[in-house]
Design a protein around this motif. Structure first.
Motif, PDB file in Angstrom:
ATOM      1  N   THR A   1      34.081  -5.618   9.037  1.00 55.68           N
ATOM      2  CA  THR A   1      35.376  -4.951   9.002  1.00 55.68           C
ATOM      3  C   THR A   1      36.403  -5.819   9.721  1.00 55.68           C
ATOM      4  OG1 THR A   1      34.610  -3.704  10.928  1.00 55.68           O
ATOM      5  CG2 THR A   1      34.509  -2.589   8.824  1.00 55.68           C
TER       6      THR A   1
ATOM      7  N   LEU B   1      29.631  -5.519  11.911  1.00 54.50           N
ATOM      8  CA  LEU B   1      30.322  -6.420  12.829  1.00 54.50           C
ATOM      9  C   LEU B   1      31.795  -6.411  12.458  1.00 54.50           C
ATOM     10  CD1 LEU B   1      27.889  -9.506  13.043  1.00 54.50           C
ATOM     11  CD2 LEU B   1      28.085  -7.575  14.622  1.00 54.50           C
ATOM     12  N   THR B   2      32.636  -6.598  13.462  1.00 51.33           N
ATOM     13  CA  THR B   2      34.063  -6.474  13.194  1.00 51.33           C
ATOM     14  C   THR B   2      34.861  -7.638  13.777  1.00 51.33           C
ATOM     15  OG1 THR B   2      35.848  -4.821  13.184  1.00 51.33           O
ATOM     16  CG2 THR B   2      34.763  -5.200  15.275  1.00 51.33           C
ATOM     17  N   ALA B   3      36.061  -7.830  13.224  1.00 55.07           N
ATOM     18  CA  ALA B   3      37.087  -8.734  13.761  1.00 55.07           C
ATOM     19  C   ALA B   3      36.531 -10.126  14.086  1.00 55.07           C
ATOM     20  CB  ALA B   3      37.760  -8.067  14.959  1.00 55.07           C
TER      21      ALA B   3
ATOM     22  N   GLY C   1      34.285 -11.184  16.140  1.00 52.40           N
ATOM     23  CA  GLY C   1      32.821 -11.250  16.180  1.00 52.40           C
ATOM     24  C   GLY C   1      32.241 -11.422  14.799  1.00 52.40           C
ATOM     25  N   ALA C   2      32.822 -10.744  13.831  1.00 54.73           N
ATOM     26  CA  ALA C   2      32.351 -10.846  12.446  1.00 54.73           C
ATOM     27  C   ALA C   2      32.605 -12.252  11.909  1.00 54.73           C
ATOM     28  CB  ALA C   2      33.056  -9.802  11.579  1.00 54.73           C
TER      29      ALA C   2
ATOM     30  N   ARG D   1      47.035  -4.277  12.222  1.00 56.20           N
ATOM     31  CA  ARG D   1      45.992  -5.255  12.467  1.00 56.20           C
ATOM     32  C   ARG D   1      44.790  -4.534  13.075  1.00 56.20           C
ATOM     33  NH1 ARG D   1      45.887  -9.970  16.448  1.00 56.20           N
ATOM     34  NH2 ARG D   1      45.079 -11.648  15.150  1.00 56.20           N
ATOM     35  N   GLY D   2      43.592  -4.900  12.629  1.00 55.81           N
ATOM     36  CA  GLY D   2      42.397  -4.272  13.177  1.00 55.81           C
ATOM     37  C   GLY D   2      42.069  -2.926  12.581  1.00 55.81           C
ATOM     38  N   ARG D   3      42.891  -2.471  11.618  1.00 61.56           N
ATOM     39  CA  ARG D   3      42.627  -1.167  10.992  1.00 61.56           C
ATOM     40  C   ARG D   3      41.417  -1.274  10.069  1.00 61.56           C
ATOM     41  NH1 ARG D   3      42.680   0.373   5.202  1.00 61.56           N
ATOM     42  NH2 ARG D   3      43.112   2.594   5.130  1.00 61.56           N
TER      43      ARG D   3
END
Lengths: 344, 311
Positions: B87, B111-113, B115-116, B184-186
């Motif tokens: 994401t 995993l997101t942002a 880190g992904a 951002r980050g949504r």
């Protein structure tokens, strides 16, 4: 840290609080995962103030756990990821309007449940994540600060010097069972492992809370720092609607804790609330919601707490030795009380 | 698993623009590829082709409010309920392949942002989308023509694909660049299990598309799958879920929601709140929710069917 919850049980004395309304009423009700009784009490205090709102109670109760770093698995200073950083997941749900606010992989802001509420109150979005969630939080007036503590740094150093065991990599080289990264994909992809090699109980606690007010309005929330030594960027079940928690006024609410990577695929909180809507009792709903997880991953560990809109409550768990402890307050009980349910 | 009973393969995709991805998955699954491979390759086709941008899919998709492209994608396999998602992933167009990598090379589910992205790079993915944070605009590798088209689109589309193979395995995947000017980050519904997608080899698979910030509050993919588990046909299950959800959000007009479902017998169902869908690239418009179906005959073209809005 592994046994702090047990100490909590031993030290637990009946906590008498000022009760409103009739003492025999099952509502309002506060229920949360684990014997995090200070959180229960804090939420109850809010409900006892005449104008107390259930949503505020959830934020206050979960917030208490964040401040007190319940079990080290909630709030700052716990569960450092592979790089040593603590990141937070949280959500809040209003069962009247089905509004949800949640944050995942939140960095450098302690009050994750507060930020989740700000996502709900001040955006049209539902889930914000990563650095962007931090930036949003700072814009909304939350303080930016390090989430590391001596304890979390020591934990991370110990993990590094112990060949980064355990970790959450698989099908990579060097062999993640014996080596630290950086990792590259290995050519083989084995069938997905069972959960047997996964973490122990001290590594996946989350506070999940459901509050039902006297008008059967249901609110729910969660907050956690996730898994020790997680891969950076990992989001667990706690901020995922229906996985970590769910609330539907007039029906009920549920919140889950445990092996979030596995549990999030089975939406146990949404499932339990759906089953309440179909007329199942709280205990039966909790059991039926947990059953498919246990069937697919017999060695996983986790639990769900369930409350219906009338103030009945119950729980079910799987794979937790000694059963699952959860905390409840209602006028009928007369104090914050810890209940235990045996696991399947 | 009843291996004696020969099943027929089925591929379904959300919206009419999914015809080509559905065709790719159909070809692969009829050649004997796994349903996970077929889903992933179908999603990749759209992710790497800018022409899918107006549908909020892939490298041509609309930027967030910082001018960056951020993807959500997930894959779920009905065998053992394996799941992987990424994401708010920046810089990589094949987000669904990274999601599959999370499923196969980590014990996590999402995993997101940053880190992904780090995980993707470690796993051998190349950064192929250049995002700059220059404040007021994007300088992404994208043709202005597609940019203009994506700006004219107000719909909440995403690509969801379901593949049932002839061995009784089912998988589903979803990819989305999210709505234009999102924060951002949504994270939307697309990559969330039970909201954007769900699969279980005992029952079938489900995908949703529409207004993600609303959809995720009702876990419609999970709801439809459970209704199918209780014995409902896919069509009825999708319709029932739409009616239940719209009943709950009565005060406001029903939000945009479209659901596709396939059961293990290969029966296909869909339902929607959408009255009409216009293909902003071809200019063609369809009544209701158009979706693409390939019903298991090798070499046959996918058909476009339409689900009419529930009243």
């Amino acid at each position: 840290m592994a046994t702090s919850w047990q100490r909590g049980v031993c030290l637990l004395l009946p906590i008498f609080v000022s009760w409103v309304n009739t003492k025999s009423s099952p509502l309002p009700l506060v229920i949360n995962t684990w014997p995090f009784t200070n959180a229960t009490e804090k939420a109850w205090e809010v409900m006892s103030e005449g104008s107390g709102k259930a949503l505020d109670a959830v934020v206050a109760g979960c917030g208490q756990c964040q401040t007190q770093q319940c079990d080290g698995t909630v709030g700052y200073g716990g569960s450092p990821d592979e790089t040593g950083e603590t990141t937070l997941d949280a959500m809040i749900m209003n069962g009247d309007t089905f509004e949800v606010g949640s944050v995942g992989d939140l960095r450098r802001v302690k009050d994750a449940i507060g930020v989740a509420r700000a996502v709900m109150d001040y955006t049209q979005h539902t889930l914000l994540a990563g650095e962007a969630a931090t930036r949003f939080a700072v814009d909304m007036g939350f303080k930016e600060e390090s989430l590391s503590t001596n304890s979390s740094v020591q934990m991370w150093k110990g993990w590094k010097s112990g060949h980064c065991q355990p970790n959450y990599r698989k099908n990579v080289s060097p062999d993640p069972k014996t080596h630290c990264g950086p990792y590259k994909p290995s050519s083989n992809v084995e069938e997905r492992q069972r959960a047997s090699d996964r973490v122990g109980r001290d590594n996946h606690d989350t506070i999940g809370m459901v509050v039902v007010d006297i008008n059967s309005r249901v609110m729910a929330g969660t907050t956690t720092n996730g898994m020790n030594h997680k891969v950076p960027g990992r989001i667990g079940d706690s901020p995922i609607v229906g996985a970590g928690a769910y609330a539907s006024s007039g029906v009920g609410g549920a919140a889950a804790t445990g092996d979030g990577d596995i549990m999030m695929r089975f939406l146990p909180a949404f499932h339990a609330v759906t089953l309440l809507g179909q007329g199942l009792t709280v205990t039966k709903a909790a059991q039926v919601a947990m059953a498919p997880i246990a069937k697919a991953y017999p060695t996983f560990s986790g639990a769900v707490v369930v409350a219906d809109a009338k103030g009945n409550f119950g729980a079910a768990c799987h794979g937790l030795q000694g059963g699952f402890h959860y905390s409840v307050a209602t006028p009928q009980i007369g104090q914050v009380k810890v209940y235990v349910v045996d696991c399947t | 698993m009843d291996s004696a009973r020969k099943r027929h393969a089925v591929v379904v995709g959300t919206w009419a623009f999914s015809a080509e991805p559905v065709k790719v998955a159909a070809r692969l699954v009829s050649q004997g590829c796994t349903c996970e491979d077929s889903v992933e390759n179908a999603l990749n086709l759209a992710e790497e082709d800018e022409k899918y941008g107006p549908f909020q899919v892939g490298r041509g998709g609309p930027p967030n409010q910082n001018g960056e492209l951020e993807m959500d994608a997930a894959i779920m396999s009905g065998k053992q309920m394996s799941f992987g998602a990424v994401t708010a992933l920046q810089g990589i167009s094949r987000a669904s392949s990274v999601a599959r990598c999370v499923m196969e090379r980590s014990k996590h589910s999402m995993l997101t942002a940053q880190g992904a992205q780090d995980f993707a790079v470690q796993s051998g993915f190349h950064l192929d989308i250049l995002n700059t944070q220059s404040g007021d605009g994007a300088s992404r590798i994208q043709s202005s023509e597609h940019q203009a088209k994506s700006e004219s689109s107000s719909q909440h589309d995403t690509l969801g694909i379901i593949v049932l193979d002839s061995h009784g395995n089912i998988a589903t995947g979803v990819t989305s660049s999210g709505m234009k000017n999102k924060a951002r980050g949504r994270i939307g519904d697309s990559a969330l299990p039970g909201s954007g997608l769900f699969a279980d080899n005992e029952v079938g698979a489900v995908c949703c598309s529409g207004e993600g910030d609303q959809i995720m509050k009702f876990c419609p993919s999970f709801m439809v799958l459970e209704l199918m588990r209780q014995g409902m046909e896919p069509e009825t299950a999708c319709q029932t879920a739409i009616r239940r959800i719209t009943k709950r959000v009565k005060p406001s007009p029903p939000f945009e929601l479209a659901i596709i479902a396939v059961n293990m017998e290969g029966k296909v169902g869909a339902a929607t709140t959408v009255k009409e869908w216009g293909d902003t690239v071809t200019g063609r418009s369809y009544p209701g929710f158009p979706f693409a179906v390939w019903s298991g005959i090798a070499g046959e073209e996918p058909q476009i069917r339409s689900a009419q809005p529930e009243t």
